[in-house]
Scaffold this active site. Sequence first.
Site, PDB file in Angstrom:
ATOM      1  N   ILE A  29      -7.973  21.665   4.353  1.00 52.58           N
ATOM      2  CA  ILE A  29      -7.305  22.636   4.646  1.00 52.58           C
ATOM      3  C   ILE A  29      -6.439  22.600   3.192  1.00 52.58           C
ATOM      4  CG2 ILE A  29      -5.684  22.271   5.756  1.00 52.58           C
ATOM      5  CD1 ILE A  29      -6.081  24.723   7.845  1.00 52.58           C
ATOM      6  N   GLU A  90      -1.107  11.064   7.574  1.00 51.36           N
ATOM      7  CA  GLU A  90      -0.259  12.586   9.434  1.00 51.36           C
ATOM      8  C   GLU A  90      -1.358  12.329   9.810  1.00 51.36           C
ATOM      9  OE1 GLU A  90      -0.012  15.716   5.901  1.00 51.36           O
ATOM     10  OE2 GLU A  90       1.296  15.045   4.702  1.00 51.36           O
ATOM     11  N   HIS A  95     -10.129   9.229   9.000  1.00 50.36           N
ATOM     12  CA  HIS A  95     -10.219   9.792   7.916  1.00 50.36           C
ATOM     13  C   HIS A  95     -10.673   9.808   7.285  1.00 50.36           C
ATOM     14  CE1 HIS A  95      -6.297  11.173   8.530  1.00 50.36           C
ATOM     15  NE2 HIS A  95      -6.092  11.121   6.598  1.00 50.36           N
ATOM     16  N   HIS A  97     -11.112  10.516   2.347  1.00 45.21           N
ATOM     17  CA  HIS A  97     -11.012  11.635   1.873  1.00 45.21           C
ATOM     18  C   HIS A  97     -12.166  11.355   1.005  1.00 45.21           C
ATOM     19  CE1 HIS A  97      -6.663  12.875   2.909  1.00 45.21           C
ATOM     20  NE2 HIS A  97      -6.462  12.030   3.541  1.00 45.21           N
TER      21      HIS A  97
HETATM   22  P1  AMP Z   1      -3.159  12.047   6.199  1.00 47.46           P
HETATM   23  O1  AMP Z   1      -2.300  11.998   5.018  1.00 47.46           O
HETATM   24  O2  AMP Z   1      -4.276  10.907   5.116  1.00 47.46           O
HETATM   25  O3  AMP Z   1      -3.580  12.007   7.392  1.00 47.46           O
HETATM   26  O4  AMP Z   1      -4.577  13.571   5.588  1.00 47.46           O
HETATM   27  C1  AMP Z   1      -4.651  14.429   6.544  1.00 47.46           C
HETATM   28  C2  AMP Z   1      -5.289  15.599   6.146  1.00 47.46           C
HETATM   29  O5  AMP Z   1      -5.456  16.538   7.366  1.00 47.46           O
HETATM   30  C3  AMP Z   1      -4.500  15.772   5.167  1.00 47.46           C
HETATM   31  O6  AMP Z   1      -5.067  15.944   3.599  1.00 47.46           O
HETATM   32  C4  AMP Z   1      -4.297  17.704   5.202  1.00 47.46           C
HETATM   33  O7  AMP Z   1      -4.577  19.161   4.130  1.00 47.46           O
HETATM   34  C5  AMP Z   1      -5.351  17.382   6.460  1.00 47.46           C
HETATM   35  N1  AMP Z   1      -5.885  18.824   7.532  1.00 47.46           N
HETATM   36  C6  AMP Z   1      -4.603  18.840   8.348  1.00 47.46           C
HETATM   37  N2  AMP Z   1      -4.764  19.464   9.111  1.00 47.46           N
HETATM   38  C7  AMP Z   1      -6.286  20.181   9.034  1.00 47.46           C
HETATM   39  C8  AMP Z   1      -7.213  21.152   9.380  1.00 47.46           C
HETATM   40  N3  AMP Z   1      -6.962  21.679  10.197  1.00 47.46           N
HETATM   41  N4  AMP Z   1      -7.830  21.065   8.923  1.00 47.46           N
HETATM   42  C9  AMP Z   1      -8.388  20.660   7.841  1.00 47.46           C
HETATM   43  N5  AMP Z   1      -7.695  19.075   6.423  1.00 47.46           N
HETATM   44  C10 AMP Z   1      -6.853  19.305   7.421  1.00 47.46           C
END
Ligand code: AMP
Length: 109
Positions: A29, A90, A95, A97
């Site tokens: 997002i 977060e 996941h 990236h």
């Molecule tokens: P991390 O810091 O590795 O946990 O990354 C979490 C990622 O999830 C971040 O890059 C956010 O931009 C992404 N993210 C959070 N909510 C959403 C969502 N609803 N749809 C797509 N990506 C998301």
Amino acid sequence: MSVFSKIIKGEIPCKKVYEDEEFLAFYDIAPKAKVHILAIPKKELKDFNAIDSALMGKMSAFILKVVEIAGIKESGYRLVTNIGANSGQEVPHLHFHILGGERLGGNFA
Ligand code: AMP
């Protein structure tokens, strides 16, 4: 329940790239590169520490399929997964990236 579990259940929309029975890939997002996709297992796993090698093998094959679909397999991409507090993770659902589509700088996801 994490935001990604809600995406898996269809309670929150996502821009899907590819999906099979066990995994889902969708666009981040808040993209940090021209192409920024997240690949996740549908099984609720907190982070990379929690995945077993059999599922990780399937996850690898899934990611390779995703980078083919996204057209970045040959041009190159970065694969990043954050694990725990020091990484700045977060969302507490494993996941990967997948970043590409341009020459990447030194900042990780
Ligand atoms: P991390 O810091 O590795 O946990 O990354 C979490 C990622 O999830 C971040 O890059 C956010 O931009 C992404 N993210 C959070 N909510 C959403 C969502 N609803 N749809 C797509 N990506 C998301």
